[in-house]
Scaffold this active site. Structure first.
Site, PDB file in Angstrom:
ATOM      1  N   TYR A   8       0.870  -1.183   0.000  1.00  0.00           N
ATOM      2  CA  TYR A   8       0.000   0.000   0.000  1.00  0.00           C
ATOM      3  C   TYR A   8       0.905   1.230   0.000  1.00  0.00           C
ATOM      4  O   TYR A   8       2.126   1.118   0.064  1.00  0.00           O
ATOM      5  CB  TYR A   8      -0.924  -0.005   1.235  1.00  0.00           C
ATOM      6  CG  TYR A   8      -2.062   1.016   1.164  1.00  0.00           C
ATOM      7  CD1 TYR A   8      -2.938   1.018   0.092  1.00  0.00           C
ATOM      8  CD2 TYR A   8      -2.236   1.968   2.174  1.00  0.00           C
ATOM      9  CE1 TYR A   8      -3.980   1.939   0.017  1.00  0.00           C
ATOM     10  CE2 TYR A   8      -3.270   2.895   2.108  1.00  0.00           C
ATOM     11  CZ  TYR A   8      -4.138   2.877   1.026  1.00  0.00           C
ATOM     12  OH  TYR A   8      -5.150   3.801   0.951  1.00  0.00           O
ATOM     13  N   ARG A  14      -6.699   2.850   3.167  1.00  0.00           N
ATOM     14  CA  ARG A  14      -7.382   1.556   3.051  1.00  0.00           C
ATOM     15  C   ARG A  14      -6.504   0.369   3.453  1.00  0.00           C
ATOM     16  O   ARG A  14      -6.971  -0.776   3.429  1.00  0.00           O
ATOM     17  CB  ARG A  14      -7.890   1.367   1.624  1.00  0.00           C
ATOM     18  CG  ARG A  14      -8.975   2.348   1.241  1.00  0.00           C
ATOM     19  CD  ARG A  14      -9.567   2.036  -0.120  1.00  0.00           C
ATOM     20  NE  ARG A  14     -10.757   2.834  -0.356  1.00  0.00           N
ATOM     21  CZ  ARG A  14     -11.950   2.562   0.169  1.00  0.00           C
ATOM     22  NH1 ARG A  14     -12.109   1.494   0.925  1.00  0.00           N
ATOM     23  NH2 ARG A  14     -12.984   3.356  -0.066  1.00  0.00           N
ATOM     24  N   TRP A 104     -10.738  11.631  -2.971  1.00  0.00           N
ATOM     25  CA  TRP A 104      -9.374  11.626  -2.440  1.00  0.00           C
ATOM     26  C   TRP A 104      -8.346  12.095  -3.467  1.00  0.00           C
ATOM     27  O   TRP A 104      -7.375  12.759  -3.124  1.00  0.00           O
ATOM     28  CB  TRP A 104      -9.007  10.216  -1.962  1.00  0.00           C
ATOM     29  CG  TRP A 104      -9.913   9.711  -0.894  1.00  0.00           C
ATOM     30  CD1 TRP A 104     -10.945   8.817  -1.049  1.00  0.00           C
ATOM     31  CD2 TRP A 104      -9.916  10.091   0.493  1.00  0.00           C
ATOM     32  NE1 TRP A 104     -11.570   8.616   0.165  1.00  0.00           N
ATOM     33  CE2 TRP A 104     -10.965   9.377   1.121  1.00  0.00           C
ATOM     34  CE3 TRP A 104      -9.128  10.951   1.268  1.00  0.00           C
ATOM     35  CZ2 TRP A 104     -11.249   9.504   2.474  1.00  0.00           C
ATOM     36  CZ3 TRP A 104      -9.409  11.072   2.621  1.00  0.00           C
ATOM     37  CH2 TRP A 104     -10.461  10.365   3.205  1.00  0.00           C
TER      38      TRP A 104
HETATM   39  C1  D25 Z   1      -5.810   9.432   0.212  1.00  0.00           C
HETATM   40  C2  D25 Z   1      -6.633   8.334   0.237  1.00  0.00           C
HETATM   41  C3  D25 Z   1      -7.359   7.834   1.356  1.00  0.00           C
HETATM   42  C4  D25 Z   1      -8.370   6.902   1.404  1.00  0.00           C
HETATM   43  C5  D25 Z   1      -5.307   9.531  -1.054  1.00  0.00           C
HETATM   44  O1  D25 Z   1      -7.101   8.256   2.596  1.00  0.00           O
HETATM   45  N1  D25 Z   1      -7.920   7.619   3.438  1.00  0.00           N
HETATM   46  C6  D25 Z   1      -8.712   6.799   2.747  1.00  0.00           C
HETATM   47  C7  D25 Z   1      -9.703   5.936   3.362  1.00  0.00           C
HETATM   48  C8  D25 Z   1      -9.715   5.754   4.748  1.00  0.00           C
HETATM   49  C9  D25 Z   1     -10.653   4.932   5.331  1.00  0.00           C
HETATM   50  C10 D25 Z   1     -11.586   4.268   4.551  1.00  0.00           C
HETATM   51  C11 D25 Z   1     -11.581   4.452   3.171  1.00  0.00           C
HETATM   52  C12 D25 Z   1     -10.637   5.279   2.586  1.00  0.00           C
HETATM   53  N2  D25 Z   1      -6.630   7.783  -0.948  1.00  0.00           N
HETATM   54  N3  D25 Z   1      -5.830   8.523  -1.761  1.00  0.00           N
END
Ligand code: D25
Length: 199
Positions: A8, A14, A104
């Site tokens: 990741y 996630r 995001w």
């Molecule tokens: C930041 C993210 C992201 C997804 C840039 O940051 N937190 C999440 C997240 C957290 C908890 C559940 C689902 C998604 N993606 N790209």
């Protein structure tokens, strides 16, 4: 024990639900955190072009919640009965539906700010009210002991609080549940040793 490798970004996002489950179950794994510059090359090798993936003895599994469900099967994090397990999935999917609405990766900062603000000020209060009612006076969302739905609540609420620090001011029992998860020794230990990232 199989060989586990989690891939990741260097963030909670996630990937964190998988890391919490490994921490709680005291399972060893490789926490492989990739750099943004290396992402396009890795992406092109993945079956669906998305992370996290968990390699189990070299087999690449995708979808964080499918992975979490697999890892918690036959453990005390799953929910004690098939009905409890369905309730766990219901809470997890409710939280994930909401988190998935955040743009995001939006590049236009003013569009991103506007949508985030709308979700946090207009939509979040309804979700929080429903979660508060569902929790009621219970110690955990489902059953009489912690499940991975409680973990996912801690993870999602921590990220939402980054953007809206007063989010839970009118929901003390939800705040207490977040703290109750953070106080589980294996989770407390992980939180204090994990890389510190905004998201
Ligand atoms: C930041 C993210 C992201 C997804 C840039 O940051 N937190 C999440 C997240 C957290 C908890 C559940 C689902 C998604 N993606 N790209």
């Amino acid at each position: 024990m199989p060989n586990y490798k989690l891939t990741y970004f260097n963030m909670r996002g996630r990937g964190e639900i998988i890391r919490y489950i490994f921490a709680y179950l005291n399972v060893k794994y490789e926490d492989h955190r990739i750099e943004q510059v290396d992402w396009p090359k890795i992406k092109s090798d993945l079956p669906f072009g998305k992370i996290p993936i968990l390699e189990v003895d070299g087999l690449a599994l995708h979808q964080s919640l499918a992975i979490a469900r697999y890892l918690t099967k036959n453990t005390d994090l799953a929910g004690k009965t098939e009905l409890e397990q369905c309730q766990v999935d219901g809470i997890v999917d409710t939280l994930d539906d909401f988190m998935s609405r955040f743009p995001w990766a939006e590049k236009k900062q003013e569009v991103k700010d506007q949508v985030f603000n709308e979700l946090l000020t207009h939509d979040a209060p309804h979700l929080l009210q429903d979660l508060d009612t569902y929790l009621g006076g219970k110690e955990w969302f489902i059953g009489s002991s912690v499940t991975w739905a409680d973990f996912y609540w801690e993870i999602c609420s921590t990220t939402l609080l980054v953007f809206k620090p007063d989010l839970l001011d009118s929901h003390p029992t939800l705040m207490m549940l977040q703290k109750r998860v953070q106080a589980i020794p294996a989770i407390a230990n992980w939180i204090q040793r994990r890389p510190q990232t905004k998201l």
